[in-house]
Write an enzyme that holds these catalytic residues in place. Structure first.
Site, short mmCIF file in Angstrom:
data_model
loop_
_atom_site.label_atom_id
_atom_site.label_comp_id
_atom_site.label_asym_id
_atom_site.label_seq_id
_atom_site.Cartn_x
_atom_site.Cartn_y
_atom_site.Cartn_z
N HIS A 117 0.85 -1.19 0.00
CA HIS A 117 0.00 0.00 0.00
C HIS A 117 0.88 1.24 0.00
O HIS A 117 1.95 1.25 0.62
CB HIS A 117 -0.95 0.03 1.20
CG HIS A 117 -0.29 -0.23 2.51
ND1 HIS A 117 0.04 -1.50 2.95
CD2 HIS A 117 0.13 0.61 3.49
CE1 HIS A 117 0.60 -1.43 4.13
NE2 HIS A 117 0.69 -0.15 4.49
N HIS A 132 0.96 5.14 1.07
CA HIS A 132 0.32 6.20 1.84
C HIS A 132 0.34 7.47 1.01
O HIS A 132 1.37 7.83 0.43
CB HIS A 132 1.08 6.46 3.14
CG HIS A 132 1.05 5.32 4.12
ND1 HIS A 132 0.14 5.25 5.15
CD2 HIS A 132 1.82 4.22 4.24
CE1 HIS A 132 0.35 4.15 5.87
NE2 HIS A 132 1.37 3.51 5.32
P1 AMP Z 1 1.59 0.49 7.47
O1 AMP Z 1 1.79 0.62 8.94
O2 AMP Z 1 2.52 1.31 6.64
O3 AMP Z 1 1.53 -0.96 7.04
O4 AMP Z 1 0.16 1.11 7.17
C1 AMP Z 1 -1.02 0.39 7.32
C2 AMP Z 1 -2.12 1.41 7.44
O5 AMP Z 1 -3.34 0.74 7.22
C3 AMP Z 1 -2.20 2.08 8.79
O6 AMP Z 1 -2.00 3.49 8.62
C4 AMP Z 1 -3.58 1.72 9.30
O7 AMP Z 1 -4.20 2.78 9.96
C5 AMP Z 1 -4.32 1.35 8.03
N1 AMP Z 1 -5.38 0.38 8.16
C6 AMP Z 1 -5.31 -0.84 8.74
N2 AMP Z 1 -6.49 -1.49 8.63
C7 AMP Z 1 -7.31 -0.66 7.92
C8 AMP Z 1 -8.65 -0.76 7.48
N3 AMP Z 1 -9.41 -1.84 7.73
N4 AMP Z 1 -9.18 0.28 6.80
C9 AMP Z 1 -8.43 1.39 6.56
N5 AMP Z 1 -7.16 1.54 6.95
C10 AMP Z 1 -6.60 0.53 7.62
#
Ligand code: AMP
Length: 146
Positions: free
Chosen positions: A98, A100
């Site tokens: 993903h 950001h």
């Molecule tokens: P990372 O820590 O870079 O892997 O980012 C993962 C991101 O996904 C975090 O910023 C979380 O807040 C976000 N996240 C996790 N689960 C969900 C979800 N079900 N819907 C939207 N965002 C999510």
């Protein structure tokens, strides 16, 4: 699809997310715990863990979408800029690739995203590090991942 992956479930419509965008290869939705309002995640629909295993032939479409989403988030949120970030393995809390997309403005208080920093001991150390990475690039170019 990976059956225990929350982002695969979002992509398949099995889990709720505040969706922003969808095309053949990707979707984007709001991060549920935003650093700033408008903090968006762009993901490929297919399950890849990191950018390192992402297929070359998907990069153009995926990064075109990143460009569109970055322009849209900046414009819609009235921010002065955008910060794009990918955690790969370390600090990656969801093991589905993903990107950001964070709206940024001067004085917004965001700190420590790319800290702490250090200095190379000297130019020789820096050159050795650069040469090491350059040599590795040549090796990897002959051993593509996809
Ligand atoms: P990372 O820590 O870079 O892997 O980012 C993962 C991101 O996904 C975090 O910023 C979380 O807040 C976000 N996240 C996790 N689960 C969900 C979800 N079900 N819907 C939207 N965002 C999510």
């Amino acid at each position: 699809m990976s059956s225990d992956c929350i982002f695969c479930k979002i992509a398949a419509g099995e889990e709720h997310a505040c969706r922003i965008f969808e095309d053949d290869i990707s979707i984007a939705f709001l991060d549920m715990r935003p650093v700033f309002y408008g903090h968006t995640l762009l993901i490929p629909k297919r399950h890849f863990t990191t950018i390192m295993e992402f297929p070359d032939d998907m990069i153009y479409g995926f990064f075109s979408n990143l460009k569109l989403l970055s322009r849209a988030v900046e414009d819609a949120m009235g921010s002065q800029g955008i910060f794009n970030a990918i955690n790969n393995r370390i600090s990656q809390s969801v093991p589905h690739l993903h990107i950001h997309i964070l709206p940024r403005s001067k004085g917004d208080g965001m700190r420590h995203f790319l800290w702490p920093r250090k200095q190379y001991e000297n130019m020789d150390e820096a050159m050795k590090t650069a040469e090491n990475i350059s040599r590795t690039i040549e090796r990897l170019k002959n051993a593509p991942t996809d």
